[in-house]
Design a protein around this motif. Structure first.
Motif, mmCIF file in Angstrom:
data_model
loop_
_atom_site.group_PDB
_atom_site.id
_atom_site.type_symbol
_atom_site.label_atom_id
_atom_site.label_comp_id
_atom_site.label_asym_id
_atom_site.label_seq_id
_atom_site.Cartn_x
_atom_site.Cartn_y
_atom_site.Cartn_z
ATOM 1 N N ILE A 195 -6.569 13.895 10.083
ATOM 2 C CA ILE A 195 -7.933 13.543 9.685
ATOM 3 C C ILE A 195 -7.909 12.297 8.801
ATOM 4 N N ALA A 196 -6.952 12.229 7.878
ATOM 5 C CA ALA A 196 -6.843 11.074 6.975
ATOM 6 C C ALA A 196 -6.681 9.779 7.754
ATOM 7 N N ARG A 197 -6.066 9.832 8.895
ATOM 8 C CA ARG A 197 -5.844 8.655 9.730
ATOM 9 C C ARG A 197 -7.154 7.946 10.071
ATOM 10 N N PHE A 198 -8.281 8.695 10.056
ATOM 11 C CA PHE A 198 -9.584 8.120 10.396
ATOM 12 C C PHE A 198 -10.386 7.668 9.183
ATOM 13 N N SER A 199 -9.826 7.761 7.989
ATOM 14 C CA SER A 199 -10.509 7.273 6.786
ATOM 15 C C SER A 199 -10.689 5.763 6.876
ATOM 16 N N PRO A 200 -11.806 5.242 6.349
ATOM 17 C CA PRO A 200 -12.042 3.794 6.410
ATOM 18 C C PRO A 200 -10.893 2.952 5.850
ATOM 19 N N ILE A 201 -10.243 3.402 4.783
ATOM 20 C CA ILE A 201 -9.159 2.608 4.191
ATOM 21 C C ILE A 201 -8.027 2.386 5.183
ATOM 22 N N MET A 202 -7.843 3.305 6.123
ATOM 23 C CA MET A 202 -6.736 3.181 7.069
ATOM 24 C C MET A 202 -6.913 2.004 8.014
ATOM 25 N N GLN A 203 -8.148 1.606 8.292
ATOM 26 C CA GLN A 203 -8.363 0.389 9.091
ATOM 27 C C GLN A 203 -7.749 -0.805 8.363
ATOM 28 N N GLU A 204 -7.949 -0.819 7.050
ATOM 29 C CA GLU A 204 -7.420 -1.920 6.242
ATOM 30 C C GLU A 204 -5.901 -1.836 6.120
ATOM 31 N N VAL A 205 -5.379 -0.622 6.016
ATOM 32 C CA VAL A 205 -3.923 -0.442 5.921
ATOM 33 C C VAL A 205 -3.250 -0.912 7.210
ATOM 34 N N VAL A 206 -3.822 -0.546 8.345
ATOM 35 C CA VAL A 206 -3.273 -0.976 9.637
ATOM 36 C C VAL A 206 -3.316 -2.497 9.754
ATOM 37 N N ALA A 207 -4.429 -3.107 9.341
ATOM 38 C CA ALA A 207 -4.538 -4.569 9.386
ATOM 39 C C ALA A 207 -3.522 -5.219 8.442
ATOM 40 N N HIS A 208 -3.370 -4.655 7.261
ATOM 41 C CA HIS A 208 -2.391 -5.155 6.271
ATOM 42 C C HIS A 208 -0.979 -5.122 6.867
ATOM 43 N N VAL A 226 0.863 -1.178 0.000
ATOM 44 C CA VAL A 226 0.000 0.000 0.000
ATOM 45 C C VAL A 226 0.900 1.227 0.000
ATOM 46 N N VAL A 227 0.602 2.174 -0.886
ATOM 47 C CA VAL A 227 1.371 3.408 -0.975
ATOM 48 C C VAL A 227 0.469 4.580 -0.618
ATOM 49 N N LEU A 228 0.898 5.363 0.358
ATOM 50 C CA LEU A 228 0.205 6.595 0.722
ATOM 51 C C LEU A 228 1.033 7.741 0.153
ATOM 52 N N PRO A 229 0.555 8.393 -0.909
ATOM 53 C CA PRO A 229 1.343 9.423 -1.584
ATOM 54 C C PRO A 229 1.259 10.779 -0.896
ATOM 55 N N GLY A 230 1.970 11.730 -1.452
ATOM 56 C CA GLY A 230 1.994 13.079 -0.904
ATOM 57 C C GLY A 230 0.778 13.896 -1.284
ATOM 58 N N GLY A 231 0.741 15.077 -0.727
ATOM 59 C CA GLY A 231 -0.358 15.998 -0.974
ATOM 60 C C GLY A 231 -0.745 16.689 0.313
ATOM 61 N N PHE A 232 -1.989 17.047 0.391
ATOM 62 C CA PHE A 232 -2.503 17.753 1.565
ATOM 63 C C PHE A 232 -3.815 17.093 1.957
ATOM 64 N N SER A 233 -3.733 15.879 2.488
ATOM 65 C CA SER A 233 -4.942 15.118 2.802
ATOM 66 C C SER A 233 -5.887 15.933 3.676
ATOM 67 N N PHE A 234 -7.109 16.016 3.210
ATOM 68 C CA PHE A 234 -8.140 16.789 3.904
ATOM 69 C C PHE A 234 -7.672 18.222 4.182
ATOM 70 N N GLY A 235 -6.859 18.759 3.278
ATOM 71 C CA GLY A 235 -6.370 20.126 3.411
ATOM 72 C C GLY A 235 -5.374 20.312 4.548
ATOM 73 N N ASP A 236 -4.940 19.211 5.156
ATOM 74 C CA ASP A 236 -4.038 19.270 6.312
ATOM 75 C C ASP A 236 -4.601 20.122 7.438
ATOM 76 N N TYR A 237 -5.930 20.155 7.520
ATOM 77 C CA TYR A 237 -6.546 20.872 8.629
ATOM 78 C C TYR A 237 -6.263 20.112 9.919
ATOM 79 N N LEU A 238 -6.249 20.783 10.999
ATOM 80 C CA LEU A 238 -5.933 20.246 12.317
ATOM 81 C C LEU A 238 -4.428 20.015 12.427
ATOM 82 N N ARG A 239 -3.950 18.971 11.744
ATOM 83 C CA ARG A 239 -2.525 18.617 11.744
ATOM 84 C C ARG A 239 -2.335 17.694 10.537
#
Length: 191
Positions: free
Chosen positions: A96-109, A79-92
């Motif tokens: 916010i991206a850490r709570f996306s549904p796909i991240m549950q699968e990435v953590v399990a992977h 799994v590759v998590l590329p660069g950018g400004f996920s969710f506008g980098d609001y908060l930190r």
């Protein structure tokens, strides 16, 4: 070597020198030949298409596009998590991206020994998700940094560094939060 022109959201054009497909695949060996990559796109990602292009077109690998709301990694090896400004980098950045549904699968992977690779904002997401210890702090003086830098692998014992030449590699960096911070014990363990 072939020169590839990559288009990114923040910089209209950037030239990156990449090894030709045949030389790269030959150097990394048959393991790479059979890999399937999944590239995650979050709202605000701007380097996902660059990553898909390099992995698929330049390196000749199988690539799956993974949307942040997906729950299926489509049987990818890495799994590759590329660069950018996920969710506008609001908060930190990455928080916010850490709570996306796909991240549950990435953590399990990752928990099953699957390969995960985070670039720029993707690395920040991995820190926020607890897959990489430590945190990324704002740069000194709160300044955004955009320049070339040099890196060198400190080990050849990983899939990603096993075929990297023992020389300094010039790479572009662009970030506002690039100071990695961890406690002394974590830093010692990482070395």
């Amino acid at each position: 070597m072939e020169t590839v022109r990559l288009i990114t959201g923040q910089r209209p054009t950037r030239t990156t020198v990449l090894p030709s497909r045949s030389n790269f695949v030959r150097s990394i060996g048959p393991y790479l030949e059979r890999m399937k990559f999944g590239v995650v796109t979050f709202p605000g990602s701007n380097c996902d298409e660059d990553m898909i292009y390099v992995l698929g077109t330049i390196m000749g690998q199988r690539v799956e596009k993974l949307w942040h709301k997906d729950h299926d990694l489509k049987a990818v090896d890495m799994v590759v998590l590329p660069g950018g400004f996920s969710f506008g980098d609001y908060l930190r950045s990455g928080a916010i991206a850490r709570f996306s549904p796909i991240m549950q699968e990435v953590v399990a992977h990752a928990g099953k020994g699957g390969l995960v690779f985070g670039v720029c904002n993707g690395f920040q997401v991995l820190c926020e998700a607890g897959l990489v210890p430590g945190a990324l702090l704002h740069n000194e003086g709160q300044k955004f940094v955009a320049r070339n830098t040099f890196i060198r692998p400190v080990t050849r014992k990983t899939t990603l560094t096993s075929a990297v030449p023992d020389k300094a590699l010039k790479i572009p960096i662009a970030h506002g939060e690039g100071r990695f911070h961890a406690d002394a014990a974590t830093l010692k363990a990482l070395k």
